[in-house]
Design an enzyme around this catalytic site. Sequence first.
Site, PDB file in Angstrom:
ATOM      1  N   ASN A 144      -6.960 -10.584  19.940  1.00 52.36           N
ATOM      2  CA  ASN A 144      -5.964 -10.906  18.909  1.00 52.36           C
ATOM      3  C   ASN A 144      -5.939  -9.907  17.756  1.00 52.36           C
ATOM      4  O   ASN A 144      -4.909  -9.733  17.111  1.00 52.36           O
ATOM      5  CB  ASN A 144      -6.203 -12.316  18.362  1.00 52.36           C
ATOM      6  CG  ASN A 144      -5.280 -13.313  19.047  1.00 52.36           C
ATOM      7  OD1 ASN A 144      -4.246 -12.909  19.600  1.00 52.36           O
ATOM      8  ND2 ASN A 144      -5.643 -14.585  19.027  1.00 52.36           N
ATOM      9  N   CYS A 401     -10.318 -19.668  24.762  1.00 54.85           N
ATOM     10  CA  CYS A 401      -9.433 -18.591  25.243  1.00 54.85           C
ATOM     11  C   CYS A 401      -9.855 -17.229  24.701  1.00 54.85           C
ATOM     12  O   CYS A 401      -9.173 -16.241  24.897  1.00 54.85           O
ATOM     13  CB  CYS A 401      -7.972 -18.889  24.955  1.00 54.85           C
ATOM     14  SG  CYS A 401      -7.649 -18.987  23.201  1.00 54.85           S
ATOM     15  N   PHE A 402     -10.982 -17.188  24.008  1.00 55.08           N
ATOM     16  CA  PHE A 402     -11.665 -15.940  23.633  1.00 55.08           C
ATOM     17  C   PHE A 402     -10.798 -14.975  22.835  1.00 55.08           C
ATOM     18  O   PHE A 402     -10.948 -13.752  22.940  1.00 55.08           O
ATOM     19  CB  PHE A 402     -12.222 -15.219  24.889  1.00 55.08           C
ATOM     20  CG  PHE A 402     -12.642 -16.168  25.971  1.00 55.08           C
ATOM     21  CD1 PHE A 402     -13.572 -17.157  25.707  1.00 55.08           C
ATOM     22  CD2 PHE A 402     -12.090 -16.099  27.235  1.00 55.08           C
ATOM     23  CE1 PHE A 402     -13.952 -18.068  26.693  1.00 55.08           C
ATOM     24  CE2 PHE A 402     -12.454 -17.005  28.225  1.00 55.08           C
ATOM     25  CZ  PHE A 402     -13.381 -17.989  27.951  1.00 55.08           C
ATOM     26  N   CYS A 403      -9.870 -15.507  22.043  1.00 54.56           N
ATOM     27  CA  CYS A 403      -9.004 -14.645  21.204  1.00 54.56           C
ATOM     28  C   CYS A 403      -8.227 -13.631  22.026  1.00 54.56           C
ATOM     29  O   CYS A 403      -7.915 -12.545  21.537  1.00 54.56           O
ATOM     30  CB  CYS A 403      -9.814 -13.884  20.152  1.00 54.56           C
ATOM     31  SG  CYS A 403     -10.438 -14.912  18.859  1.00 54.56           S
ATOM     32  N   ASN A 404      -7.973 -13.941  23.293  1.00 52.99           N
ATOM     33  CA  ASN A 404      -7.215 -13.014  24.135  1.00 52.99           C
ATOM     34  C   ASN A 404      -6.104 -13.811  24.825  1.00 52.99           C
ATOM     35  O   ASN A 404      -6.177 -14.115  26.014  1.00 52.99           O
ATOM     36  CB  ASN A 404      -8.144 -12.355  25.163  1.00 52.99           C
ATOM     37  CG  ASN A 404      -7.466 -11.232  25.936  1.00 52.99           C
ATOM     38  OD1 ASN A 404      -6.249 -11.254  26.148  1.00 52.99           O
ATOM     39  ND2 ASN A 404      -8.240 -10.257  26.367  1.00 52.99           N
TER      40      ASN A 404
END
Length: 476
Positions: A144, A401-404
Amino acid sequence: MQNLPQSTDFEQAYEQFQQRYPEYTTTHSLDELRASEYARLDAQGMVYLDYTGGGLYAESQIQKHMALLKANVFGNPHSSNPSSMFSTHRVEEAREAVLKHFNASPDEYVVIFTSNASGALKLVGESFPFSAQSHYLLTFDNHNSVNGIREFARARGAQVTYIPICLPELRVDESEVDSYLDLIQPGGYNLFAFPAQSNFSGVQHPLEWIEKAHAKGWTVLLDAAAFVPSNNLNLSLWKPDFVPVSFYKMFGYPTGVGCLIARKSALEMLRRPWFAGGTITVASVQGDKYYLAPGEAAFEEGTPNYLDLPAITIGLEYLNSVGMDLIHERVRCLTGWLLEQLVELHDNLGHAGVRIYGPTNTERRGGTITLNFYDGNDQMIDHRAVEQRTNLANISIRTGCFCNPGAGEVALEISQPELITCFAQPTERLTLDDFRVCIHGKNSGAVRISVGIASNFADVYRFMQYVKQLFGRPLD
Ligand SMILES: Cc1ncc(COP(=O)(O)O)c(C=O)c1O
């Protein structure tokens, strides 16, 4: 070998693993470090599998740093007194250590210290001379903090284009890269951003894209945050213009320090939107003018983190004494075994299953594996429930969602129309729970496991035992 479970099943599995991955034996010095430098893991019975979230520090890093702090007087470096000069020298040492680690020539690259990789990315985003004649091109697969640069680009009228990634491996279709790079806007400043390694799938995108993009006139931002903890990035071979890094991901300590490694020629094109203490040669109130300092100084806002920066030199020295190739090899062997075990389990399960998002072999990928589990009715087991159970087993994994979001949307097959409908809702802010309701029937997250410098076979074995229990399978 220290601190490994003593059952014959484990021993058999370890034997088979070593036969399958004979190179693992060349990394046994890491077992000694596990016992001496990372003893806290086994003392706590903890299986740590979140190296993409954060690396682990060696005890000796802390001791060396504390000894340095205890023995010396550090003053604010913006002065010329002896304590100040001592700090300045330690900061410059850290800068040199970073350049050396990445084999970057000081004639070509500078190191700008920031508070993390996101801080480095923001410096690029806010300073890049985007205009209506610019294009910001980036892969779906991005953190992100790289996605967020699109807001700076759009605010200045630039076009923004995402290059899609494809299932099942979550890679870009190579045959399409050239046509995306042809979208360059002649006469403007154009930025192309991609991660050297995905923090979602572990995919390593081709570094060859850097020169391909340069040849067409792009400035290239290579997000190396997830790549550099267990891979060599040689900046005498690969010449991206901007490289953001977070040091805690590489060697665990300290948090709060990252850097932007920038090519001098690219740095010259950046336009700082403001000035701050430390970034200027002269600024005047009545004269209402300021002059930026040359080079990296124009980007390091305020007082540098002069007490923590010496720990970067120590951390890099530590990594180099261990050897990046050794770390890489261990990560490769453990990742390969995990992937094979997960695929085999899936194949044996019948109705239930394990779905891996990304490559299922070790080709062009790193030590990050993202997946979801499915029960006997083919229903996804919620990643939050999985984490609750791994917590009970003292296993540290990552879920969500792991900032992706780009990789997640493709992996979880959430379509653009669905997302547009969600974001068109007349609400001021969508919470994560609202979002989950909105895409109902679909999960918005996954389970991520990642291995690193202190991982051993017992860690991945224990994780697989946990997975087998999840499916009520007999253990080995
Ligand atoms: C690929 C990638 N880029 C950027 C970042 C941002 O790093 P930080 O949160 O340290 O700023 C991360 C963090 O997970 C990452 O994995």
